[in-house]
Write a protein that holds these residues in place. Structure first.
Motif, PDB file in Angstrom:
ATOM      1  N   THR A 122       0.824  -1.217   0.000  1.00 16.58           N
ATOM      2  CA  THR A 122       0.000   0.000   0.000  1.00 16.58           C
ATOM      3  C   THR A 122       0.860   1.270   0.000  1.00 16.58           C
ATOM      4  O   THR A 122       2.069   1.233   0.226  1.00 16.58           O
ATOM      5  CB  THR A 122      -1.013   0.006   1.166  1.00 16.58           C
ATOM      6  N   ALA A 123       0.166   2.376  -0.238  1.00 18.62           N
ATOM      7  CA  ALA A 123       0.769   3.691  -0.466  1.00 18.62           C
ATOM      8  C   ALA A 123       1.878   4.055   0.500  1.00 18.62           C
ATOM      9  O   ALA A 123       1.700   3.969   1.714  1.00 18.62           O
ATOM     10  CB  ALA A 123      -0.326   4.742  -0.347  1.00 18.62           C
ATOM     11  N   MET A 124       2.995   4.511  -0.045  1.00 14.08           N
ATOM     12  CA  MET A 124       4.039   5.024   0.834  1.00 14.08           C
ATOM     13  C   MET A 124       4.669   6.310   0.361  1.00 14.08           C
ATOM     14  O   MET A 124       4.887   7.219   1.143  1.00 14.08           O
ATOM     15  CB  MET A 124       5.112   3.974   1.081  1.00 14.08           C
ATOM     16  N   ILE A 152      -0.764  -5.962   9.349  1.00 15.83           N
ATOM     17  CA  ILE A 152      -0.699  -7.299   8.722  1.00 15.83           C
ATOM     18  C   ILE A 152       0.787  -7.628   8.559  1.00 15.83           C
ATOM     19  O   ILE A 152       1.513  -6.895   7.885  1.00 15.83           O
ATOM     20  CB  ILE A 152      -1.416  -7.294   7.345  1.00 15.83           C
ATOM     21  N   ARG A 153       1.237  -8.676   9.217  1.00  9.95           N
ATOM     22  CA  ARG A 153       2.684  -8.908   9.268  1.00  9.95           C
ATOM     23  C   ARG A 153       3.131 -10.310   8.845  1.00  9.95           C
ATOM     24  O   ARG A 153       4.295 -10.641   8.974  1.00  9.95           O
ATOM     25  CB  ARG A 153       3.210  -8.626  10.693  1.00  9.95           C
ATOM     26  N   GLY A 154       2.234 -11.142   8.365  1.00 15.40           N
ATOM     27  CA  GLY A 154       2.658 -12.483   7.945  1.00 15.40           C
ATOM     28  C   GLY A 154       1.512 -13.201   7.252  1.00 15.40           C
ATOM     29  O   GLY A 154       0.384 -12.705   7.221  1.00 15.40           O
ATOM     30  N   GLY A 198      -1.077  -1.343  13.422  1.00  6.37           N
ATOM     31  CA  GLY A 198       0.138  -1.273  12.603  1.00  6.37           C
ATOM     32  C   GLY A 198       0.745   0.107  12.744  1.00  6.37           C
ATOM     33  O   GLY A 198       0.780   0.674  13.843  1.00  6.37           O
ATOM     34  N   THR A 199       1.196   0.656  11.621  1.00  5.65           N
ATOM     35  CA  THR A 199       1.801   1.993  11.644  1.00  5.65           C
ATOM     36  C   THR A 199       0.789   3.010  12.158  1.00  5.65           C
ATOM     37  O   THR A 199      -0.341   3.061  11.690  1.00  5.65           O
ATOM     38  CB  THR A 199       2.222   2.394  10.216  1.00  5.65           C
ATOM     39  N   SER A 200       1.230   3.820  13.116  1.00  6.63           N
ATOM     40  CA  SER A 200       0.359   4.883  13.627  1.00  6.63           C
ATOM     41  C   SER A 200       0.894   6.222  13.140  1.00  6.63           C
ATOM     42  O   SER A 200       2.014   6.616  13.492  1.00  6.63           O
ATOM     43  CB  SER A 200       0.342   4.865  15.155  1.00  6.63           C
TER      44      SER A 200
HETATM   45  C1  FMN Z   1       6.460   5.454   5.051  1.00  3.74           C
HETATM   46  C2  FMN Z   1       4.977   5.398   4.870  1.00  3.74           C
HETATM   47  C3  FMN Z   1       4.356   6.364   4.085  1.00  3.74           C
HETATM   48  C4  FMN Z   1       2.964   6.330   3.886  1.00  3.74           C
HETATM   49  N1  FMN Z   1       2.382   7.246   3.049  1.00  3.74           N
HETATM   50  C5  FMN Z   1       1.072   7.141   2.759  1.00  3.74           C
HETATM   51  C6  FMN Z   1       0.468   7.990   1.784  1.00  3.74           C
HETATM   52  O1  FMN Z   1       1.113   8.853   1.179  1.00  3.74           O
HETATM   53  N2  FMN Z   1      -0.865   7.822   1.533  1.00  3.74           N
HETATM   54  C7  FMN Z   1      -1.606   6.866   2.171  1.00  3.74           C
HETATM   55  O2  FMN Z   1      -2.805   6.718   1.884  1.00  3.74           O
HETATM   56  N3  FMN Z   1      -1.064   6.055   3.095  1.00  3.74           N
HETATM   57  C8  FMN Z   1       0.246   6.164   3.399  1.00  3.74           C
HETATM   58  N4  FMN Z   1       0.807   5.305   4.313  1.00  3.74           N
HETATM   59  C9  FMN Z   1      -0.076   4.358   5.051  1.00  3.74           C
HETATM   60  C10 FMN Z   1       0.004   2.931   4.525  1.00  3.74           C
HETATM   61  O3  FMN Z   1      -0.414   2.848   3.188  1.00  3.74           O
HETATM   62  C11 FMN Z   1      -0.832   1.971   5.403  1.00  3.74           C
HETATM   63  O4  FMN Z   1      -2.201   2.272   5.290  1.00  3.74           O
HETATM   64  C12 FMN Z   1      -0.479   2.047   6.876  1.00  3.74           C
HETATM   65  O5  FMN Z   1       0.912   2.253   7.045  1.00  3.74           O
HETATM   66  C13 FMN Z   1      -0.876   0.796   7.649  1.00  3.74           C
HETATM   67  O6  FMN Z   1      -0.220  -0.354   7.176  1.00  3.74           O
HETATM   68  P1  FMN Z   1       1.073  -0.988   7.908  1.00  3.74           P
HETATM   69  O7  FMN Z   1       0.717  -1.198   9.337  1.00  3.74           O
HETATM   70  O8  FMN Z   1       1.359  -2.244   7.156  1.00  3.74           O
HETATM   71  O9  FMN Z   1       2.194   0.015   7.740  1.00  3.74           O
HETATM   72  C14 FMN Z   1       2.192   5.320   4.525  1.00  3.74           C
HETATM   73  C15 FMN Z   1       2.828   4.357   5.334  1.00  3.74           C
HETATM   74  C16 FMN Z   1       4.195   4.384   5.517  1.00  3.74           C
HETATM   75  C17 FMN Z   1       4.838   3.343   6.379  1.00  3.74           C
END
Ligand code: FMN
Length: 351
Positions: free
Chosen positions: A63-65, A258-260, A215-217
């Motif tokens: 997903t988006a990063m 989601i990690r595995g 997950g990521t906050s």
């Molecule tokens: C470095 C980073 C940058 C991200 N940038 C965006 C973004 O620009 N747009 C978006 O919708 N989500 C962004 N996300 C959120 C992720 O797409 C995802 O929804 C969120 O991190 C939860 O997934 P995770 O727990 O696997 O990281 C970003 C995540 C990370 C780690």
């Protein structure tokens, strides 16, 4: 604009190195019922699905990063080429930077390395106030994306000094965009409720990415930037609960912690159609490049296949119909929210 770029780089840096995960997905409250008589061959298990009009060899989306900065171009191309090779989906980061400055559009371009993969564009809900549906459609077409993710991040905005906290008109703007392009509504850590999913469905949205807690906050990422902890770092609907809230209403991507392969299997058995990951992929990439991402994702897909085999599921559709036992907080949540869990318990009884 320069501010957006340096913030993006800082986000990448913080996510790659700091502890940015908070809360709990509640996937530990989900047990897949082991089947000692699977009556299928592990070699015959198929993880193929169709999602948003594309065939995926496995129900996984990176997903988006990122995007908008030089470093992002390399990351996007590397991750998208792995997605192409493995037959999974890939999302670019927020395209706000390219809407503000056309010269950075190249940092989001991945079709040269991912001609057939499911590619998702990305924009923040707040930007729908400044750019109309045609401008966003143009940004989506410019990178050859199949659909546009609209990220909903009210918790992050509220926790940020000077964040975009005026969400009035957001559903009207999403509906206008959904008339122009296929839209995926995407949370980024707060999860999506059944009520919000119903509104999104009525607005013409094609799918949701639950982006649940666990997950990521993004609140935590911004707390780290501001060197000031926020009481909202564990705010939100845990990923497992959000899947149960949304999946009866719209095609669902399970993201957030989601990690595995086993978590992917649990998410699908709860009703999700695909699962997404961001942070682990970034970390694999920063430690070992595309090679490490390929290896780790292949390992995850193999784990998913074993989990499918052990539940007697030869296909993803069968996994979505497998017996699931829901316990603990997730069960209490479902009961309190009036979400029926009876169809999960016994194979063959599904809605
Ligand atoms: C470095 C980073 C940058 C991200 N940038 C965006 C973004 O620009 N747009 C978006 O919708 N989500 C962004 N996300 C959120 C992720 O797409 C995802 O929804 C969120 O991190 C939860 O997934 P995770 O727990 O696997 O990281 C970003 C995540 C990370 C780690």
């Amino acid at each position: 604009m320069r501010k957006t770029k340096s913030r993006k780089l800082e986000h990448l840096e913080i996510c790659a190195k700091k502890d940015v995960e908070t809360g709990d997905t509640w996937l530990s409250d989900v047990s897949l019922v082991h089947n000692s008589l699977p009556e299928i061959s592990l070699h015959g298990v198929s993880t193929e699905v169709r999602f948003l009009g594309k065939r995926l060899k496995a129900p996984i989306i990176i997903t988006a990063m990122t995007g908008g900065v030089k470093k992002a171009e390399k990351i996007n191309k590397a991750l998208a080429s792995v997605a192409e090779e493995l037959g999974i989906g890939f999302g670019v980061g927020s395209q706000r930077a390219m809407l503000e400055d056309d010269s950075v559009a190249g940092t989001y371009m991945v079709r040269d390395v991912a001609p057939s993969a499911l590619v998702l564009g990305n924009i923040g809900a707040a930007q729908l106030e400044s750019y109309n549906a045609l401008e966003i459609k143009k940004a989506m077409k410019a990178i050859g994306a199949d659909a546009m993710c609209v990220h909903l991040n009210p918790a992050q905005e509220a926790a940020q000094a000077g964040g975009d906290v005026d969400f009035r008109g957001v559903i009207k703007n999403i509906a206008a965009l959904a008339r122009a392009v296929p839209v995926v509504a995407k949370e980024v850590g707060g999860g999506i409720s059944r009520e919000a999913a119903a509104e999104l469905r009525n607005a013409g949205v094609k799918a949701v990415d639950v982006g649940g807690l666990g997950g990521t906050s993004w609140v935590r990422v911004d707390s780290i930037r501001a060197r000031h902890a926020s009481p909202f770092e564990e705010w939100g609907i845990p990923t497992a609960a959000s899947i149960m809230e949304c999946s009866p209403l719209l095609p669902t991507i399970a993201t957030g912690g989601i990690r595995g392969g086993i978590s992917v299997a649990k998410a699908l058995a709860l009703g999700a159609d695909t699962a997404g990951m961001a942070l682990p992929v970034l970390r694999w990439y920063s430690r070992g490049g595309a090679k490490a991402v390929r290896e780790r994702l292949n390992q995850l897909i193999d784990e998913l296949k074993v989990a499918m085999f052990l539940t007697g599921s030869a296909t993803v559709a069968e996994l979505q119909g497998t017996s699931v036992v829901i316990t603990g907080k997730l069960r209490e949540w479902a009961d309190a929210r009036g979400i029926s869990t009876s169809h999960y318990g016994v194979r063959g009884i599904r809605w």
